[in-house]
Enzyme design. Structure first.
Site, PDB file in Angstrom:
ATOM      1  N   THR A 313      -3.023  -6.860  -0.067  1.00  0.00           N
ATOM      2  CA  THR A 313      -2.986  -5.426   0.244  1.00  0.00           C
ATOM      3  C   THR A 313      -1.791  -5.109   1.149  1.00  0.00           C
ATOM      4  OG1 THR A 313      -5.388  -5.448   0.171  1.00  0.00           O
ATOM      5  CG2 THR A 313      -4.367  -3.505   1.121  1.00  0.00           C
ATOM      6  N   TRP A 316       1.436  -5.443  -0.781  1.00  0.00           N
ATOM      7  CA  TRP A 316       1.574  -4.359  -1.764  1.00  0.00           C
ATOM      8  C   TRP A 316       2.206  -3.139  -1.110  1.00  0.00           C
ATOM      9  CZ3 TRP A 316      -0.243   0.665  -2.029  1.00  0.00           C
ATOM     10  CH2 TRP A 316      -0.118   1.299  -3.265  1.00  0.00           C
ATOM     11  N   HIS A 317       1.872  -2.920   0.162  1.00  0.00           N
ATOM     12  CA  HIS A 317       2.392  -1.723   0.834  1.00  0.00           C
ATOM     13  C   HIS A 317       3.884  -1.818   1.129  1.00  0.00           C
ATOM     14  CE1 HIS A 317      -1.788  -0.495   1.410  1.00  0.00           C
ATOM     15  NE2 HIS A 317      -1.299   0.700   1.611  1.00  0.00           N
ATOM     16  N   GLY A 318       4.411  -3.005   1.229  1.00  0.00           N
ATOM     17  CA  GLY A 318       5.845  -3.086   1.493  1.00  0.00           C
ATOM     18  C   GLY A 318       6.308  -4.508   1.649  1.00  0.00           C
ATOM     19  N   PHE A 464       5.934   2.797  -1.163  1.00  0.00           N
ATOM     20  CA  PHE A 464       5.147   1.628  -1.553  1.00  0.00           C
ATOM     21  C   PHE A 464       5.229   1.438  -3.046  1.00  0.00           C
ATOM     22  CE2 PHE A 464       2.857   3.359   2.251  1.00  0.00           C
ATOM     23  CZ  PHE A 464       3.559   2.567   3.114  1.00  0.00           C
TER      24      PHE A 464
END
Lengths: 464, 560
Positions: A313, A316-318, A464
């Protein structure tokens, strides 16, 4: 194209609505939506359209192959690899090179790529479709253009919600547009737009002003102001976008699942992830956590599964260590809560408030890693929050960053984070509807003013 | 027939549109080509412009000496203008043997140029040419037919619409929904009621975006059409300025009386903005002070060597002159600057320093209605600069008694009610670099005119000298000549020279103004090395270094 841009609200949207309702029949309307979605995506950077089309075509062909070939697992793995390779190449290559270079004596040059907008979202949607077909939960979609419509549907294309194929496949073939749905959709869109333009952007200016400065230039109170403003900005920015996406879809007859459920009411990190970006957490649950074994495994394996999911997670955001640390922060809390059974410990109102406050504290601390540009800056910022910075806890520097208007908006934002206006977009009854409709039109005009007055207006979740 | 006709019409329409797009985008390109044969003594890069656009990749005729031929493709169907040039520093090194324009393999004899030798470095071809080779009628028809088949195949896959089932609203609530939806849709199209066709926005002091072409001249397709359209629409939708004004006014009601950010503090009641960079100006350390004085001494010895009188004019800032207007606990820079200048006076013999802060403060108190600085801009204004010019003239008269400052009345002045000086006139700059952001910017937007009228705009003309100064011109150097003046001077400094120059140029026979911080390639530094040769060539009698009080240390530090 941004939902909060003038060209979207006053050019693209009315044109698409006009064409959509000019034609009758789902097939024509789907065609118009598909054409509009491709135009929407190509608007900012037409070159990236090709990547999107290639990704969709690979997914479509792989799903067809899944129903015909003998080695289904191999076929699925190849398709997932192909889809993920785009994401990895465009989003993570430079991050990987950066870290490899730290170990090498002769560094490798970073590649010159710009991440295509929304690649994280549409890649996950494609994977959702492939997994659903592989599991036999949905029939394979033989029509390329219908699959393309599912993945590229413009309201949810660039910033979600991540709609799973089984949630929407029937609506692509057959749906009914009603006046009531259109009204509710328009209201929901306006609420989302107002959230973004009137609340998130105002607080964004406060947070940006603070985070742009070296930490030595402000005191602890200012640091707290910065992170609280950012927290509310992030929620209203992203939930506003989700509201707009859900509202737009409703105007076109699609019903999308909710993406937020008052996350700041949470009493634990576990509960928070059931209320925040629900489509992402459900995606990870269904397509990563369950395949890993879910909770039907031994404790060590369970904690490992949770760790993997939350690290994914974060990543995935950056592509940066900040997001890795943020994922780690969440993983630690979720594992601790699982080990201590914290979310299930009952208590009175005071205990619930205590749990909520303690969760929010942990969330805000973790959020520093999410917002800061670098890890050292985040650590300095945390030192400031603890009052250990150069200016201590209180030096009055917060006055430079907030005025009565922004303070009022912050207060309003905090209040609206609680369910005070739940379901306003769907109200029934003449008098209530009249009041809500008038309020919506006022908000739309105010948002128009805000859009006109601002030029720099990126959605946070686009990166993102 | 009832089912076929609409499908056929739709297919025809789509095929027509697609053919037109293909024809514009692909069928014509790459079409013309230029072949170039040249002999060079060293590597040369030729630059080719066609239809006013540069060729994306310059034509590299040679990486090593010798005779070479290269061919460049021009991606256009219509060639209106062709220009070839090469590096002018390589005089004599290039012999151009042949420049030929080819049209799909056929060489155009009109465009051929034989044995053009240096120093002729530019070749132009200006007779419009339109290619007829690839884009012929059969090809177009074939393309159209194929596309028609394709679209027919696509369109016939869709079922025709069912008979519409009317869903009319019933009941009060349904009518309310219908009214709301109608109003919602009406608001969505309102901005298109009237598109502003003005070329510039007076409020913002900038040109408005122009309509974006989908097929720009000489290119197949505008990849930035979306961005360009957005810029165009944002600038021109109906009632734009009124909506921005109304929104800003509504939001501004909630702002506080004192607006403050990291860069500036503003008092809404008086309208003064003070730059925080200039307030609390730190006194230079001993090492810094020694370095500054060393730099000034180096400049002094340069002037002594060339027989030039050196003057340092420091423009008092509003943070010092109007210190009483600033209610926050932020110190005015005057004491720090004055202490430093006293030391300079002691340790830099020969250098005359002018810093009329006390005189300006007295004038400001005596005549509070005539402002000496822009309230919302960090600059001194023309009235303030005149006081500095007076003090400078007094100082110069000791050695140059003929110099005379013209009275203000000698100038033909025009007035404006604009409150901004040079830097905050432009909204874009305000957002990017100015200290005025967010709520301050909002507040100023509301009071963009009519708040105070003390600003006198530099819109002067002077008949005797025939010299007209125009607004918003900040070139790197300006040369003034005035027959009735005396001596020759060079004025070097930051943006404050813009204001004092207005008064000084009528004092000297010849004056050269060199600006340090023009935000150009030379950066913001007052680096003397880039000007010393020019000064020596110009042979001035006087060199005036003129800087703002807040930037004094920064400029002296970078002098040498």
């Amino acid at each position: 194209m941004l939902f909060s841009s003038l060209s979207f609200v006053f050019a693209f949207l009315p044109l698409v609505l006009l064409l959509y309702y000019l034609f009758r029949g789902t097939a024509y309307r789907n065609f118009i939506l598909l054409a509009a979605s491709l135009l929407f995506y190509a608007w900012g950077e037409p070159r990236y359209l090709l990547i999107l089309l290639v990704s969709v075509t690979i997914t479509w062909a792989a799903a067809l192959a899944l129903t015909r070939v003998r080695y289904k697992k191999l076929c699925l793995a190849a398709a997932l690899l192909a889809d993920l390779s785009f994401l990895i190449y465009f989003k993570y290559t430079n991050f990987l090179l950066e870290n490899i270079n730290a170990l090498l004596t002769q560094p490798v040059d970073p590649i010159n790529v710009v991440m295509p907008i929304g690649i994280s979202f549409y890649t996950f949607q494609a994977i959702s479709y492939l997994m659903d077909v592989y599991r036999g939960e949905v029939p394979v979609q033989r029509s390329l253009y219908k699959l393309m419509l599912y993945i590229t549907l413009f309201p949810q294309l660039v910033a979600g919600p991540i709609v799973k194929y089984h949630d929407i496949c029937l609506q692509i073939n057959s749906r009914q547009e009603t006046l009531h749905d259109f009204t509710c959709g328009a209201r929901r869109f306006i609420f989302g737009l107002a959230k973004k333009m009137l609340i998130a952007n105002t607080l964004g200016a406060v947070a940006d002003g603070i985070f742009a400065l070296p930490t030595a230039q402000y005191d602890g109170a200012t640091a707290w102001l910065g992170i609280v403003a950012y927290c509310v900005q992030l929620y209203f920015d992203f939930s506003g976008y989700s509201d707009m996406a859900i509202g737009l879809c409703l105007m076109f007859g699609f019903k999308l699942p909710e993406n937020f459920n008052y996350p700041f009411l949470s009493c634990s990190t576990t509960e928070f992830w059931r209320r925040w970006h629900i489509s992402l957490s459900t995606w990870f649950r269904e397509y990563l956590y369950f395949p890993l074994g879910g909770s039907r495994v031994g404790p060590f394996r369970l904690y490992l599964n949770l760790f993997i999911v939350f690290m994914a997670t974060g990543i995935w955001h950056g592509a940066s260590w900040n997001f890795v640390l943020w994922g780690l922060w969440n993983a630690v809390f979720v594992i601790l809560e699982k080990a201590t059974n914290w979310p299930k410990i009952e208590g009175g109102f005071a205990f619930r408030v205590f749990k909520n406050v303690s969760f929010m504290l942990s969330f805000l601390i973790g959020l520093v890693f999410f917002r800061a540009d670098t890890v050292p800056y985040a650590l300095d910022f945390l030192a400031d929050m603890a009052g250990c910075g150069a200016k201590g806890m209180w030096a009055g520097s917060h006055a430079c960053f907030i005025n009565p208007y922004a303070a009022g908006v912050l207060l309003l934002g905090v209040l609206l984070s609680f369910p005070l206006a739940r379901g306003w977009a769907y109200v029934k009854g003449f008098k209530v509807s009249l009041a809500v409709n008038v309020w919506c039109l006022v908000l739309l005009i105010a948002s128009w003013g805000a859009m006109a007055a601002s030029t720099y207006n990126p959605f946070i979740y686009f990166r993102f | 027939m009832k089912k076929t006709l609409p499908r056929l019409l739709l297919s025809l329409l789509l095929a027509l549109l697609a053919t037109a797009a293909l024809q514009r985008a692909y069928l014509y390109r790459p079409f013309f080509s230029v072949s170039l044969t040249a002999e060079t003594e060293r590597p040369v890069t030729f630059t080719l412009h066609y239809n006013g656009l540069p060729l994306k990749d310059a034509v590299h005729i040679s990486q090593k000496p010798g005779r070479h031929t290269t061919v460049a493709e021009l991606r256009t169907s219509r060639l209106e203008h062709l220009e070839l040039s090469y590096d002018t520093d390589l005089a004599g090194a290039v012999t151009l043997h042949r420049l030929a324009l080819c049209d799909g393999g056929k060489e155009s004899p009109l465009a051929a140029a034989e044995s053009k030798e240096a120093p002729q470095r530019t070749f132009k071809w200006e007779e419009p040419l339109r290619s007829e080779l690839i884009c012929d009628t059969p090809l177009l028809l074939s393309t159209f037919f194929l596309l028609l088949l394709l679209f027919w195949k696509i369109v016939t896959r869709f079922p025709l619409p069912q008979r519409p089932q009317p869903r009319l609203p019933r009941g009060k609530e349904a009518w309310l929904s219908a009214a709301f939806c109608a109003l919602f849709c009406l608001i969505l199209v309102l901005p298109w009621c009237r598109i502003d066709r003005a070329e510039v926005s007076e409020d913002e002091n900038r040109a408005l975006a122009t309509p974006p072409p989908f097929f720009p001249k000489g290119q197949s397709f505008n990849l930035h059409f979306g961005r360009d359209f957005e810029a165009w629409f944002q600038d021109r939708f109906w009632q734009r300025s009124n909506i921005v004004y109304a929104y800003t006014r509504a939001v501004s009601k909630a702002d506080g009386q004192v607006l403050e950010n990291g860069a500036a503090v503003m008092y809404r009641d008086s309208g003064w903005i003070f730059n925080k960079e200039y307030l609390n100006l730190p006194a230079p350390t001993q090492e810094e002070q020694a370095a500054y004085i060393s730099n000034l001494n180096m400049l002094q010895s340069f002037c002594d060597t060339h027989g030039i009188a050196l003057y340092l004019a420091v423009m008092p800032g509003k943070e010092s002159v109007y210190a009483e207007e600033n209610k926050r606990a932020l110190t005015a820079p005057e004491p720090v600057v004055r202490q430093f200048l006293n030391t300079v006076g002691e340790q830099c013999p020969g250098l005359t320093v002018v810093y009329p802060c006390t005189e300006m403060k007295e004038t400001a108190q005596r005549d509070p209605h005539t402002l000496l600085h822009y309230q919302t801009d960090s600059h001194i204004n023309e009235d303030g600069a005149y006081l500095v010019a007076e003090a400078l003239t007094t100082a110069m008269n000791r050695r140059f008694p003929d110099l005379k400052l013209q009275p203000k009345e000698a100038f033909n002045s025009t007035f404006s009610n604009q409150r901004f000086g040079a830097e905050y006139k432009n909204t874009k700059r305000m957002q990017e670099i100015g200290p005025i952001r967010g709520d301050m910017e909002r507040w100023l937007m509301l009071h963009r005119d009519g708040y105070t009228q003390q600003h006198r705009y530099p819109h002067y003309s002077w008949e005797q000298g025939g010299l007209t100064l125009r607004r918003n011109k900040i070139p790197m150097s300006i040369v003034s000549h005035f027959e009735n003046g005396h001596s020759k001077a060079v004025l070097i400094g930051d943006s404050t020279t813009q204001y004092i120059r207005l008064w000084l140029h009528t004092m000297f026979k010849d004056m050269l103004r060199l600006r340090a911080n023009n935000n150009g390639e030379d950066g913001n530094e007052l680096r003397m090395s880039r000007w010393e040769a020019q000064i020596v060539r110009y042979k001035p009698d006087i060199l005036i270094i003129c800087v703002g009080e807040g930037t004094l240390f920064r400029h002296i530090a970078t002098m040498y």
